[in-house]
Design a protein around this motif. Structure first.
Motif, PDB file in Angstrom:
ATOM      1  N   GLY A 132       0.790  -1.224   0.000  1.00  0.00           N
ATOM      2  CA  GLY A 132       0.000   0.000   0.000  1.00  0.00           C
ATOM      3  C   GLY A 132       0.821   1.271   0.000  1.00  0.00           C
ATOM      4  N   GLU A 133       2.130   1.162   0.205  1.00  0.00           N
ATOM      5  CA  GLU A 133       2.993   2.352   0.189  1.00  0.00           C
ATOM      6  C   GLU A 133       3.552   2.582  -1.206  1.00  0.00           C
ATOM      7  OE1 GLU A 133       4.666   2.610   4.728  1.00  0.00           O
ATOM      8  OE2 GLU A 133       5.906   1.559   3.264  1.00  0.00           O
ATOM      9  N   TYR A 138       1.912  -3.394  -4.227  1.00  0.00           N
ATOM     10  CA  TYR A 138       0.510  -3.797  -4.290  1.00  0.00           C
ATOM     11  C   TYR A 138       0.448  -5.312  -4.174  1.00  0.00           C
ATOM     12  CZ  TYR A 138      -4.132  -4.610  -6.256  1.00  0.00           C
ATOM     13  OH  TYR A 138      -5.428  -5.023  -6.464  1.00  0.00           O
ATOM     14  N   ASP A 159       0.205  11.901  -8.147  1.00  0.00           N
ATOM     15  CA  ASP A 159       0.206  11.778  -6.692  1.00  0.00           C
ATOM     16  C   ASP A 159      -0.646  12.907  -6.108  1.00  0.00           C
ATOM     17  OD1 ASP A 159       2.413  13.037  -7.944  1.00  0.00           O
ATOM     18  OD2 ASP A 159       3.653  12.920  -6.164  1.00  0.00           O
ATOM     19  N   TRP A 160      -1.720  12.518  -5.441  1.00  0.00           N
ATOM     20  CA  TRP A 160      -2.666  13.490  -4.905  1.00  0.00           C
ATOM     21  C   TRP A 160      -2.199  14.053  -3.573  1.00  0.00           C
ATOM     22  CZ3 TRP A 160      -5.385  11.476  -0.625  1.00  0.00           C
ATOM     23  CH2 TRP A 160      -5.402  10.080  -0.512  1.00  0.00           C
ATOM     24  N   GLN A 177       1.650   9.522  -2.564  1.00  0.00           N
ATOM     25  CA  GLN A 177       0.376   8.803  -2.390  1.00  0.00           C
ATOM     26  C   GLN A 177      -0.323   8.668  -3.736  1.00  0.00           C
ATOM     27  OE1 GLN A 177      -0.879   7.354   0.501  1.00  0.00           O
ATOM     28  NE2 GLN A 177      -2.265   6.471  -0.983  1.00  0.00           N
ATOM     29  N   THR A 180      -5.947   4.660  -3.966  1.00  0.00           N
ATOM     30  CA  THR A 180      -7.180   5.085  -3.316  1.00  0.00           C
ATOM     31  C   THR A 180      -7.108   4.688  -1.843  1.00  0.00           C
ATOM     32  OG1 THR A 180      -8.198   2.997  -4.003  1.00  0.00           O
ATOM     33  CG2 THR A 180      -8.605   4.936  -5.403  1.00  0.00           C
ATOM     34  N   GLU A 181      -7.964   5.248  -1.033  1.00  0.00           N
ATOM     35  CA  GLU A 181      -7.919   4.977   0.406  1.00  0.00           C
ATOM     36  C   GLU A 181      -8.063   3.496   0.732  1.00  0.00           C
ATOM     37  OE1 GLU A 181     -10.060   7.504   3.060  1.00  0.00           O
ATOM     38  OE2 GLU A 181      -9.690   9.260   1.815  1.00  0.00           O
ATOM     39  N   ASP A 182      -8.814   2.753  -0.092  1.00  0.00           N
ATOM     40  CA  ASP A 182      -8.974   1.320   0.160  1.00  0.00           C
ATOM     41  C   ASP A 182      -7.822   0.494  -0.426  1.00  0.00           C
ATOM     42  OD1 ASP A 182      -9.502   1.331  -2.584  1.00  0.00           O
ATOM     43  OD2 ASP A 182     -11.595   0.690  -2.365  1.00  0.00           O
ATOM     44  N   GLY A 183      -6.879   1.162  -1.132  1.00  0.00           N
ATOM     45  CA  GLY A 183      -5.711   0.477  -1.668  1.00  0.00           C
ATOM     46  C   GLY A 183      -5.972  -0.359  -2.907  1.00  0.00           C
ATOM     47  N   GLU A 184      -7.139  -0.208  -3.510  1.00  0.00           N
ATOM     48  CA  GLU A 184      -7.508  -1.047  -4.649  1.00  0.00           C
ATOM     49  C   GLU A 184      -7.097  -0.493  -6.002  1.00  0.00           C
ATOM     50  OE1 GLU A 184      -8.818  -4.191  -4.565  1.00  0.00           O
ATOM     51  OE2 GLU A 184      -8.329  -3.981  -2.450  1.00  0.00           O
TER      52      GLU A 184
END
Length: 123
Positions: free
Chosen positions: A20-21, A41, A60-61, A65, A68-72
């Motif tokens: 996720g990083e 991932y 990168d937002w 990063q 998405t917040e859910d890492g999908e």
């Protein structure tokens, strides 16, 4: 002809990122410079040119990063395009049907090396 090192450029240690990083890096070859990023991932490292396929803007937002917040998905914050982190394929948004340009990675001696990407369309 580019003079980019054949072995690539060291961008991080093999265990540096957790799932996720992500991390940005830049590939430079003479006058040409490509902003890129690597993301871990599902335990695997994937790297892409940091350029949305809809409008060529970095994605990168927040610094380093991309998911998405859910890492999908990889998210382009400009217009909401969603890309699969394992393939770079756009599955939603204005870049649908296109893929991010993949940066080839090679793990060697505890480090990950990025190689110069092909910027041609894949069939």
């Amino acid at each position: 002809m580019p003079s980019f090192p054949k072995k690539g450029i060291a961008i991080l240690d093999t265990n540096e990122l957790e799932t996720g990083e992500s991390k940005t890096f830049k590939l430079t070859d003479g006058e040409e410079s490509l902003p890129c990023f690597v993301v871990r991932y599902q335990g695997e490292l994937q790297a892409f040119v940091n350029r949305c396929r809809h409008i060529p803007m970095t994605m990168d937002w927040v610094e380093n990063q991309f998911l998405t917040e859910d890492g999908e998905f990889i998210l382009c914050p400009t217009h909401g395009a969603l890309f699969q982190p394992d393939t770079g394929a756009c599955v939603g948004g204005p870049a649908y049907g296109k893929s991010l340009f993949r940066v080839p990675l090679v793990a060697r001696d505890g480090q990950v090396f990025a190689q110069w990407p092909s910027m041609e369309e894949e069939d």
